[in-house]
Write a protein that holds these residues in place. Sequence first.
Motif, short mmCIF file in Angstrom:
data_model
loop_
_atom_site.label_atom_id
_atom_site.label_comp_id
_atom_site.label_asym_id
_atom_site.label_seq_id
_atom_site.Cartn_x
_atom_site.Cartn_y
_atom_site.Cartn_z
N ASP A 67 13.66 8.06 0.74
CA ASP A 67 13.80 9.43 1.24
C ASP A 67 12.47 10.06 1.63
O ASP A 67 12.42 11.25 1.96
N GLN A 68 11.36 9.28 1.58
CA GLN A 68 10.08 9.79 2.06
C GLN A 68 9.82 9.25 3.47
O GLN A 68 10.54 8.39 3.97
N ASP A 69 8.80 9.75 4.11
CA ASP A 69 8.39 9.24 5.42
C ASP A 69 8.15 7.73 5.29
O ASP A 69 7.43 7.29 4.39
N PRO A 70 8.74 6.90 6.17
CA PRO A 70 8.56 5.44 6.08
C PRO A 70 7.09 5.01 6.06
O PRO A 70 6.76 3.96 5.52
N ALA A 71 6.22 5.85 6.65
CA ALA A 71 4.80 5.48 6.73
C ALA A 71 4.11 5.54 5.37
O ALA A 71 2.97 5.09 5.23
N VAL A 72 4.79 6.08 4.33
CA VAL A 72 4.15 6.21 3.03
C VAL A 72 4.00 4.88 2.33
O VAL A 72 3.17 4.73 1.42
N LEU A 73 4.77 3.86 2.75
CA LEU A 73 4.71 2.54 2.11
C LEU A 73 4.53 1.46 3.17
O LEU A 73 5.25 1.44 4.17
N SER A 76 0.85 -1.18 0.00
CA SER A 76 0.00 0.00 0.00
C SER A 76 0.89 1.23 0.00
O SER A 76 1.68 1.44 0.93
N TYR A 77 0.78 2.03 -1.07
CA TYR A 77 1.55 3.26 -1.17
C TYR A 77 0.56 4.42 -1.02
O TYR A 77 -0.40 4.54 -1.79
N TYR A 78 0.78 5.26 -0.01
CA TYR A 78 -0.20 6.28 0.36
C TYR A 78 0.13 7.62 -0.29
O TYR A 78 1.26 8.12 -0.22
N ILE A 79 -0.90 8.21 -0.92
CA ILE A 79 -0.74 9.45 -1.68
C ILE A 79 -1.72 10.49 -1.13
O ILE A 79 -2.94 10.24 -1.10
N PRO A 80 -1.24 11.66 -0.69
CA PRO A 80 -2.16 12.69 -0.19
C PRO A 80 -3.11 13.16 -1.30
O PRO A 80 -2.76 13.19 -2.48
N GLY A 81 -4.34 13.52 -0.89
CA GLY A 81 -5.29 14.09 -1.84
C GLY A 81 -6.50 13.26 -2.16
O GLY A 81 -7.38 13.71 -2.91
N GLY A 82 -6.58 12.05 -1.62
CA GLY A 82 -7.77 11.23 -1.88
C GLY A 82 -7.98 10.98 -3.35
O GLY A 82 -7.05 10.66 -4.08
N HIS A 83 -9.24 11.15 -3.80
CA HIS A 83 -9.57 10.88 -5.21
C HIS A 83 -9.43 12.13 -6.07
O HIS A 83 -10.00 12.19 -7.17
N TYR A 140 9.93 0.35 -3.13
CA TYR A 140 10.91 0.81 -2.15
C TYR A 140 11.75 1.94 -2.73
O TYR A 140 12.11 2.90 -2.03
N GLY A 141 12.05 1.85 -4.03
CA GLY A 141 12.80 2.92 -4.67
C GLY A 141 11.97 4.19 -4.78
O GLY A 141 12.50 5.30 -4.60
#
Length: 373
Positions: free
Chosen positions: A277-283, A243-250, A272-273
């Motif tokens: 360098d992003q917040d670890p919680a993004v993946l 699960s890769y989390y992206i701000p902004g919903g739909h 992973y690539g």
Amino acid sequence: MNNSVITNFELEQRTNFMRILGSPGDPAEIALEDLIKDRLKEEATSQAGISLSEEAITEGMTEFAGRANLTLEEFLKALGENGVSPETLRDYTIAGLTWRDYVGSRFLSRARPSEGEIDRAMGRAGTGGVQVLLSEVIIPINQQNVRQVEELAEQISNLDSYAAFSSAATQYSAADSRTNQGHLPWLPLTKLPPQLQGLVLALKPGEITPPLPLQGAVALFQMRGVREVAGAAPRFAAIEYASYYIPGGHSPAAQATARHVASQIDTCDDLYGIAKDQDPAVLDVQSLAPAEIPQDVALELAKLDTGETSAMLTRNNGQTLVLLMMCGRSADLGTGEDDARQGVANALTQQRLEAFSASFVEQLRADAEIVIK
């Protein structure tokens, strides 16, 4: 009919009752047909000595009212305002409950599936597995539209045709399948979340599930077909997904980001690539037993093969878009899920009881003397 009579008052009452329930078809024709069948059933249950306690009758009426999210008192008031007496609901409830008891006592032992039949339905046996052809409507829900979505989902669950459900999918669904009238391809039953397998298998073609609450959405499914295929359907001990989390919903920007990321990855390892360098919680990459996967995630994963992605789900009250990727499935070497097995067994039993019931009612009808004036 035989030694019983259906009065004009009963027919008028049942007709109004069917109209209030929104039963598809001509309410008067449905009412007459149901009353004839009720008389046949009452004769059989009476001869078998089956009766109900007042407590059971009240409980059955209360449960029926609960389907409309009303108390029994509220439901009876609503019926009365539409000219339907409490006795009509009472008679309808008694007929249904006594017949259920009768069918169970007479046919249950013959309706229970064997272990081999359960295996075959679940795709465990080498002789074949079951696939289902479904249509879906997935309606996003948030704090502002809860009531409207609940009412809409209830209306969709009562639709009576493939065309009407397809129209609802095109108009209201947020799933990618809306561009194809909500139609999904043939899916092995074993790919569905374990908690849904029995529910789906119990559907007849054209029937629709009740609204199913998901995280941030409500789902409904219509059965379009069931088939048994040669070869054992695979079952899975664990499913790995990312699960890769992206701000902004739909939002268009978030969807564009999801498409861009999806175009750059072939496997979950590639994420992973992307997330470096992003917040670890993004993946978040997990490997879970099917029964442990959140239902909305499990439903999306059922549509994906290894390496495929979906950008349907959201989190954080719709503010975060989830780019979901199927990493892989680990074969089940024999452990399986007891709850799923029991659900499939119950669904098969119910299907057979309904078939026995319909056949027996037709036999009673053939043997009866019915005069309509």
